[in-house]
Design a protein around this motif. Structure first.
Motif, mmCIF file in Angstrom:
data_model
loop_
_atom_site.group_PDB
_atom_site.id
_atom_site.type_symbol
_atom_site.label_atom_id
_atom_site.label_comp_id
_atom_site.label_asym_id
_atom_site.label_seq_id
_atom_site.Cartn_x
_atom_site.Cartn_y
_atom_site.Cartn_z
ATOM 1 N N VAL A 1 0.859 -1.181 0.000
ATOM 2 C CA VAL A 1 0.000 0.000 0.000
ATOM 3 C C VAL A 1 0.897 1.233 0.000
ATOM 4 C CG1 VAL A 1 -1.756 1.287 1.277
ATOM 5 C CG2 VAL A 1 -1.819 -1.224 1.248
ATOM 6 N N PRO A 2 0.718 2.184 -0.914
ATOM 7 C CA PRO A 2 1.571 3.378 -0.955
ATOM 8 C C PRO A 2 1.600 4.107 0.389
ATOM 9 C CG PRO A 2 0.247 3.244 -2.939
ATOM 10 C CD PRO A 2 -0.253 2.170 -2.017
ATOM 11 N N ALA A 3 2.753 4.663 0.726
ATOM 12 C CA ALA A 3 2.929 5.322 2.025
ATOM 13 C C ALA A 3 1.901 6.431 2.277
ATOM 14 C CB ALA A 3 4.348 5.872 2.140
ATOM 15 N N PRO A 4 1.592 7.310 1.307
ATOM 16 C CA PRO A 4 0.573 8.326 1.580
ATOM 17 C C PRO A 4 -0.793 7.719 1.899
ATOM 18 C CG PRO A 4 1.876 8.946 -0.335
ATOM 19 C CD PRO A 4 2.234 7.536 -0.011
ATOM 20 N N VAL A 5 -1.126 6.595 1.270
ATOM 21 C CA VAL A 5 -2.400 5.930 1.537
ATOM 22 C C VAL A 5 -2.386 5.297 2.925
ATOM 23 C CG1 VAL A 5 -3.989 4.113 0.791
ATOM 24 C CG2 VAL A 5 -2.871 5.562 -0.907
ATOM 25 N N GLN A 6 -1.236 4.776 3.331
ATOM 26 C CA GLN A 6 -1.131 4.252 4.693
ATOM 27 C C GLN A 6 -1.420 5.357 5.717
ATOM 28 O OE1 GLN A 6 2.574 2.185 5.367
ATOM 29 N NE2 GLN A 6 2.300 0.815 3.622
ATOM 30 N N ALA A 7 -0.855 6.530 5.477
ATOM 31 C CA ALA A 7 -1.096 7.657 6.394
ATOM 32 C C ALA A 7 -2.560 8.084 6.355
ATOM 33 C CB ALA A 7 -0.188 8.831 6.011
ATOM 34 N N ALA A 8 -3.144 8.083 5.176
ATOM 35 C CA ALA A 8 -4.559 8.461 5.050
ATOM 36 C C ALA A 8 -5.455 7.459 5.774
ATOM 37 C CB ALA A 8 -4.935 8.536 3.572
ATOM 38 N N THR A 9 -5.064 6.190 5.752
ATOM 39 C CA THR A 9 -5.840 5.160 6.440
ATOM 40 C C THR A 9 -5.847 5.394 7.942
ATOM 41 O OG1 THR A 9 -5.345 3.542 4.710
ATOM 42 C CG2 THR A 9 -6.021 2.672 6.847
ATOM 43 N N VAL A 10 -4.708 5.767 8.490
ATOM 44 C CA VAL A 10 -4.635 6.085 9.923
ATOM 45 C C VAL A 10 -5.609 7.190 10.269
ATOM 46 C CG1 VAL A 10 -3.157 6.962 11.774
ATOM 47 C CG2 VAL A 10 -2.234 5.310 10.122
ATOM 48 N N ALA A 11 -5.617 8.252 9.470
ATOM 49 C CA ALA A 11 -6.515 9.377 9.721
ATOM 50 C C ALA A 11 -7.978 8.962 9.583
ATOM 51 C CB ALA A 11 -6.194 10.515 8.754
ATOM 52 N N ALA A 12 -8.281 8.150 8.578
ATOM 53 C CA ALA A 12 -9.665 7.737 8.339
ATOM 54 C C ALA A 12 -10.208 6.891 9.479
ATOM 55 C CB ALA A 12 -9.748 6.966 7.020
ATOM 56 N N LEU A 13 -9.397 5.983 9.989
ATOM 57 C CA LEU A 13 -9.860 5.095 11.051
ATOM 58 C C LEU A 13 -9.972 5.805 12.393
ATOM 59 C CD1 LEU A 13 -7.858 1.857 10.169
ATOM 60 C CD2 LEU A 13 -10.289 2.300 9.784
ATOM 61 N N ALA A 14 -9.278 6.919 12.533
ATOM 62 C CA ALA A 14 -9.326 7.669 13.797
ATOM 63 C C ALA A 14 -10.510 8.620 13.870
ATOM 64 C CB ALA A 14 -8.028 8.458 13.990
ATOM 65 N N ASP A 15 -11.184 8.845 12.748
ATOM 66 C CA ASP A 15 -12.240 9.864 12.696
ATOM 67 C C ASP A 15 -13.589 9.210 12.384
ATOM 68 O OD1 ASP A 15 -13.054 12.800 12.469
ATOM 69 O OD2 ASP A 15 -13.702 12.006 10.524
ATOM 70 N N ASP A 16 -14.507 9.244 13.342
ATOM 71 C CA ASP A 16 -15.841 8.675 13.128
ATOM 72 C C ASP A 16 -16.829 9.694 12.588
ATOM 73 O OD1 ASP A 16 -15.011 6.198 14.087
ATOM 74 O OD2 ASP A 16 -15.563 6.672 16.171
ATOM 75 N N ALA A 17 -16.493 10.981 12.690
ATOM 76 C CA ALA A 17 -17.450 12.027 12.307
ATOM 77 C C ALA A 17 -17.768 11.961 10.814
ATOM 78 C CB ALA A 17 -16.890 13.399 12.679
ATOM 79 N N HIS A 18 -16.753 11.755 9.976
ATOM 80 C CA HIS A 18 -17.019 11.753 8.535
ATOM 81 C C HIS A 18 -17.844 10.530 8.133
ATOM 82 C CE1 HIS A 18 -13.549 8.937 8.270
ATOM 83 N NE2 HIS A 18 -14.124 8.538 7.143
ATOM 84 N N VAL A 19 -17.700 9.438 8.885
ATOM 85 C CA VAL A 19 -18.485 8.233 8.599
ATOM 86 C C VAL A 19 -19.959 8.492 8.894
ATOM 87 C CG1 VAL A 19 -18.785 5.778 9.106
ATOM 88 C CG2 VAL A 19 -16.497 6.782 9.111
ATOM 89 N N ALA A 20 -20.225 9.141 10.021
ATOM 90 C CA ALA A 20 -21.611 9.469 10.373
ATOM 91 C C ALA A 20 -22.226 10.417 9.345
ATOM 92 C CB ALA A 20 -21.647 10.106 11.766
ATOM 93 N N GLU A 21 -21.446 11.374 8.868
ATOM 94 C CA GLU A 21 -21.934 12.312 7.854
ATOM 95 C C GLU A 21 -22.259 11.586 6.548
ATOM 96 O OE1 GLU A 21 -20.297 16.226 5.388
ATOM 97 O OE2 GLU A 21 -19.320 15.619 7.265
#
Length: 382
Positions: free
Chosen positions: A272-292
């Protein structure tokens, strides 16, 4: 160039006697092209509900994480940094109730890549069986055929040959039906797989999109007894975070199997490309955007369901995922053609197996404007 050569064609050449592609079915979406042309010709334009691809913006918190890691000239690792694996393990604990360590998770290059290649990575081949639900995502079958194993459909695990099934797929919430398997159903599948020493892999890519039922992970203690031996769960960020273009996903479960996959994927460079790995960390840490995003999908689902039912289709299951599983109790292609004439493109149910022959799958991933246009057309045509 010598066109009179008597040598056999090289592997992969159209004239080769044995090509891997010969094992595979016709790519189903190619069959839909004439109906797409009809729908495109509608004066109001195409309302495309045939593929469940996200159309809404990538959440800003994820974009920022990606951008902050674009200057990464070196090779990333297949396993990813500890921060990523801890983020995955933390999310599985928080959202799935699965107590799991960072050594038992592995990022993958999109979940479809894993589904298609997993039987090969596990060393399966002729004589082995890969079992999957009778109505199912076509890539389960493709994965079996790519390695030469036998694909087998099932309604109940009890009808399977335990001496031959090496890999057992379950899928909840289901693509295409949106059906959710309860803890008791999943527990029975786990018991069967363990009794017959088959690896059970649960495709849980729509886990955070339950509407009328709450999905349960195969890694939850109520299902597996707190023991992940012989179990894997596959998750994707494509739907819940609008990251289909990022190819961000992961597999988790039995640490022995995960370690084996890690070793194989190192050799194959499945990184998995390094920028995508970092984006995955951010995505899994944030529940607000999922609720939206869930709110957007819930509104589209409600509008489309009401319009389809008023038009004359019956919706079955569909308690989760991004699809409405609908029927007029007649051949699916007739419904596809009828809706295409209204400029509405849906997927025929037989893409997912003969058992879907009278159904269509309607994805509610289109924009609000396209959903509203489809609702207007369905209402006017009643």
């Amino acid at each position: 160039m010598n066109t009179n050569s008597t040598h056999a064609p090289f592997p992969g050449h159209p004239g080769a006697a044995r090509r891997v592609s010969d094992r595979l079915p016709v790519f189903p979406w190619d069959k839909l092209e004439p109906y797409k042309a009809t729908a495109l010709a509608h004066p109001g334009g195409l309302c495309d509900f045939s593929v469940g691809t996200p159309v809404d913006p990538v959440p800003e918190v994820i974009q920022k994480a990606l951008a902050a890691h674009t200057d990464t000239p070196g090779y990333p690792t297949v396993w990813g940094p500890l921060e990523l694996r801890e983020a995955i393990a933390g999310w599985l604990d928080r959202r799935c109730g699965a107590r799991i360590g960072p050594s038992a998770v592995l990022p993958t290059v999109g979940s479809k890549e894993l589904v298609a290649s997993l039987p090969t990575q596990l060393g399966l081949g002729p004589g082995d069986q890969v079992a999957y639900p009778r109505l199912a995502y076509p890539t389960y079958e493709v994965g079996a055929r790519l390695c030469g194993a036998e694909p087998v459909e099932y309604d109940s695990v009890d009808e399977l040959d335990g001496s031959r099934v090496r890999l057992l797929w379950v899928n909840s919430p289901s693509n295409p039906t949106g059906r959710v398997l309860g803890a008791a159903e999943l527990r029975r599948a786990v018991e069967w797989a363990r009794e017959h020493r088959a690896l059970l892999v649960s495709d849980e890519c729509y886990f955070e999109l339950g509407w009328e039922a709450e999905p349960v992970s195969v890694l939850h203690p109520d299902v597996c007894g707190g023991d992940h031996e012989g179990l894997l769960a596959v998750h994707s960020l494509s739907k819940r975070s609008n990251l289909a273009g990022y190819r961000a996903s992961f597999v988790a479960g039995d640490p022995v199997v995960v370690k084996e996959l890690l070793g194989l994927r190192k050799h194959g460079g499945m990184i998995v490309p390094a920028p995508v790995q970092a984006a995955t960390v951010a995505a899994l840490a944030d529940d607000a955007h999922v609720a939206e995003q869930r709110e957007r999908y819930a509104a589209r689902r409600s509008a489309l369901r009401a319009a389809l039912e008023a038009y004359g289709l019956r919706v079955e299951h569909s308690e989760a995922s991004l699809y409405l599983w609908a029927t007029q109790d007649r051949p699916c292609w007739e419904t596809v053609a009828e809706l295409a004439a209204l400029g509405i493109l849906v997927a025929p149910g037989d893409f997912y197996g003969p058992a879907g022959g009278s159904f269509v799958r309607v994805a509610f991933t289109a924009t609000d404007e396209r959903v509203a246009a489809a609702v207007e057309r369905l209402t006017a045509a009643r």
